[in-house]
Design a protein around this motif. Structure first.
Motif, short mmCIF file in Angstrom:
data_model
loop_
_atom_site.label_atom_id
_atom_site.label_comp_id
_atom_site.label_asym_id
_atom_site.label_seq_id
_atom_site.Cartn_x
_atom_site.Cartn_y
_atom_site.Cartn_z
N UNK A 171 0.84 -1.21 0.00
CA UNK A 171 0.00 0.00 0.00
C UNK A 171 0.87 1.25 0.00
N UNK A 172 1.90 1.26 0.85
CA UNK A 172 2.80 2.42 0.90
C UNK A 172 3.54 2.60 -0.41
N UNK A 173 3.91 1.49 -1.05
CA UNK A 173 4.60 1.57 -2.34
C UNK A 173 3.70 2.14 -3.42
N UNK A 174 2.41 1.86 -3.35
CA UNK A 174 1.45 2.40 -4.33
C UNK A 174 1.04 3.83 -4.00
N UNK A 175 1.23 4.23 -2.76
CA UNK A 175 0.75 5.55 -2.33
C UNK A 175 1.68 6.68 -2.74
N UNK A 176 2.97 6.42 -2.82
CA UNK A 176 3.93 7.50 -3.07
C UNK A 176 3.94 8.02 -4.51
N UNK A 177 4.00 7.18 -5.54
CA UNK A 177 4.16 7.70 -6.91
C UNK A 177 3.12 8.72 -7.37
#
Length: 582
Positions: free
Chosen positions: A419-425
């Motif tokens: 989720x965090x990896x998808x949230x940043x970009x």
């Protein structure tokens, strides 16, 4: 024939000079494929200026992450004081307001001194925090962090305007990639607590050193266009521009943001949601925003704080505000919810380092995202579909978070990281899409600043909503859950005393309850976990609804045209121009 040819050539040159920059760019792009243009050279001075901006972004993240990670230890040492959450709340308050106001002022007066002010303010905040002897002093440190952080978040606009347009997404990717060190901020903070004599204060001294180094780098290498350069054509003085500022708009925007964030942070924590202390600030805030909108549209302003022309560009600007608002709701709230959830369900109470590792899971996801931002995001194009993909993935994974139980440790860890990896970009994607969608690059500071403001306000709104939901849901569920869990354990004491002990949920707290036994303690601790599982489930189900709104907004945006990814560059460093002149 030769004379006619020369006259035609001169006529074309005059027409080209008379066209506006936008028309020239569009016309030229129709004749020239920018993909075949020779790649421009980025000078060493520009690279060093961008490095100084990267350091500023890192120091900004440390002031956000590290105090939040050690908040409980600060309160235990200097408190207890019910005001201690304001140590970090004030960071959001200050940064959310300053990043837009500062961005607009920097568009007009030049950026250098605003960024230096941000670094110096944050350094002073770190010094106050490192030597603080009360919670009130630590709140002052948080105010200084927030004030400085608002100026420091301007780094994304500052870096983009220094490079050719075709390198903007790549530059943003590099800036995100460089935050690997700050991504370990929570773990570094817990290591300071475990292995240093001064404990949590080491975090503030660390931030102080980083901010000082950042200020030095900015002073030496970051020399963007000065005030004189920005106004060499109109020859306006600073006093003339001060008189032309949107003073009423500045006050309405500041008051609206401040009152909204104060009301949201007071609600359910300092005061009940229905009290005048909460309702009045929120109502007045919305009145301020309504008045601000009318004033910006009908005020005939020279330099509006919220240029109406930006908000009319739904696909290039307004839709991205919605996307970043929801992304902020997830990012900043996850930094609050996940440490609480993991410490309640999965982490041994006496293992500080493991608690730091779990608190760092969100940052582990941002590290993965950083690799994407530097290796994939700038080169594949189709920014709209990248946004849609990430928002769909986030929304689906939030559904997975809603299904996590007390024995689903592996699922929880994997889901939080992804989720965090998808949230940043979506943030760097939006920064680049907004900047390249502007009709006038002179508005880049306020445009990118508004994206940051919406992201920060989204985080504040989500934190208030989500914390209120899980605390109220837990309060409703704990009594019946506890009663059901302990009814067969042979407990003969007062149920109200046992229920009161669940507030601390420690072995020492349960030991003080008359008639307690080991089976009852074990059942009570399990009841607390079960009640919280149900409470967090409701939070994540509510978050899905916000995710759907973000998906719809992402679908209504549009990718950046290849013609805009040209070799054109918005500004040049003063030091570069001096070299060229020589």
């Amino acid at each position: 024939m030769s004379t006619l040819g020369e006259e035609k050539s001169r006529t074309e040159e005059v027409e080209t000079m008379e066209r506006s920059p936008e028309q020239t760019s569009t016309s030229d792009s129709s004749k020239l494929d920018h993909a075949t243009e020779p790649r421009p050279h980025v000078s060493f001075k520009t690279k060093m200026a961008i490095l100084s901006l990267i350091m500023m972004y890192e120091s900004y993240l440390f002031t956000l992450i590290m105090p939040a990670a050690v908040l409980a230890y600060i309160n235990a040492d200097l408190g207890p004081d019910p005001k201690y959450p304001w140590i970090t709340v004030t960071w959001n308050l200050g940064a959310a307001i300053i990043v837009t106001v500062g961005g607009r002022l920097a568009d007009i007066f030049g950026r250098r001194w605003f960024l230096l002010t941000g670094a110096i303010s944050a350094a002073l905040g770190a010094l106050v925090g490192a030597t603080g002897q009360s919670i009130n002093q630590m709140i002052v440190a948080g105010v200084l962090f927030g004030f400085g952080g608002g100026f420091q978040e301007m780094c994304f606009a500052c870096a983009q305007e220094l490079v050719p347009n075709r390198y903007r997404f790549a530059t943003l990717g590099v800036m995100i990639f460089a935050n690997h060190v700050s991504s370990f901020g929570p773990l570094i903070a817990y290591a300071f607590i475990t292995y240093t004599e001064i404990g949590w204060r080491a975090c503030y001294w660390f931030c102080f050193a980083f901010e000082c180094a950042t200020a030095v780098m900015l002073w030496v290498f970051y020399r963007p266009p000065s005030f004189e350069t920005k106004h060499e054509d109109d020859h306006k003085t600073k006093w003339q521009l001060v008189k032309e500022l949107d003073h009423l708009g500045l006050w309405l925007f500041t008051a609206g943001c401040l009152l909204l964030l104060l009301g949201l942070n007071w609600g359910g924590v300092s005061y009940p949601w229905g009290s005048a202390h909460v309702v009045a600030p929120i109502v007045i805030a919305f009145a301020c925003f309504l008045a601000l909108g009318l004033w910006e549209v009908y005020g005939n302003l020279k330099y509006p704080i919220l240029p109406p022309k930006l908000f009319k560009k739904w696909r290039d600007f307004t839709a991205l505000l919605v996307v970043c608002f929801v992304a902020g709701m997830l990012y900043y709230s996850m930094n609050v919810l996940w440490p609480r959830q993991s410490s309640l369900l999965f982490v041994p109470a006496n293992d500080t380092i493991i608690r730091g590792v779990y608190a760092n899971m969100v940052s582990f996801g941002t590290i993965i995202a950083a690799w994407y931002c530097v290796t994939v995001m700038p080169w594949v194009g189709h920014e709209r579909w990248q946004l849609v993909g990430f928002m769909v993935a986030q929304t689906a994974l939030i559904g997975s978070m809603a299904s996590i139980g007390i024995n689903d440790k592996a699922q929880a860890i994997a889901t939080v990281i992804i989720v965090a990896a998808c949230n940043l970009p979506p943030s760097p994607l939006s920064f680049g899409m907004v900047s390249l969608g502007l009709d006038d690059q002179a508005d880049i500071g306020v445009a990118v600043g508004l994206i940051s403001t919406f992201r920060l306000i989204g985080g504040a709104v989500a934190t208030s909503i989500y914390v209120s939901i899980y605390t109220s849901r837990y309060a409703d569920r704990i009594a019946p859950t506890l009663q059901r869990m302990v009814q067969d354990t042979g407990f003969t004491g007062s149920f109200s005393a046992l229920l009161k002990a669940t507030a601390t949920n420690t072995a020492a707290g349960y030991a003080k309850v008359p008639g307690i036994n080991p089976e009852t303690i074990q059942a009570s601790q399990l009841a607390v976990k079960v009640a919280y599982v149900g409470a967090f489930k409701i939070v994540y189900l509510v978050a899905i609804a916000f995710g759907v709104c973000a998906i719809a907004s992402a679908l209504s945006s549009r990718s950046v045209s290849k013609s805009k990814k040209s070799n054109e560059q918005a500004v040049r460093l003063e030091t570069e121009k001096a070299t060229e002149g020589a």
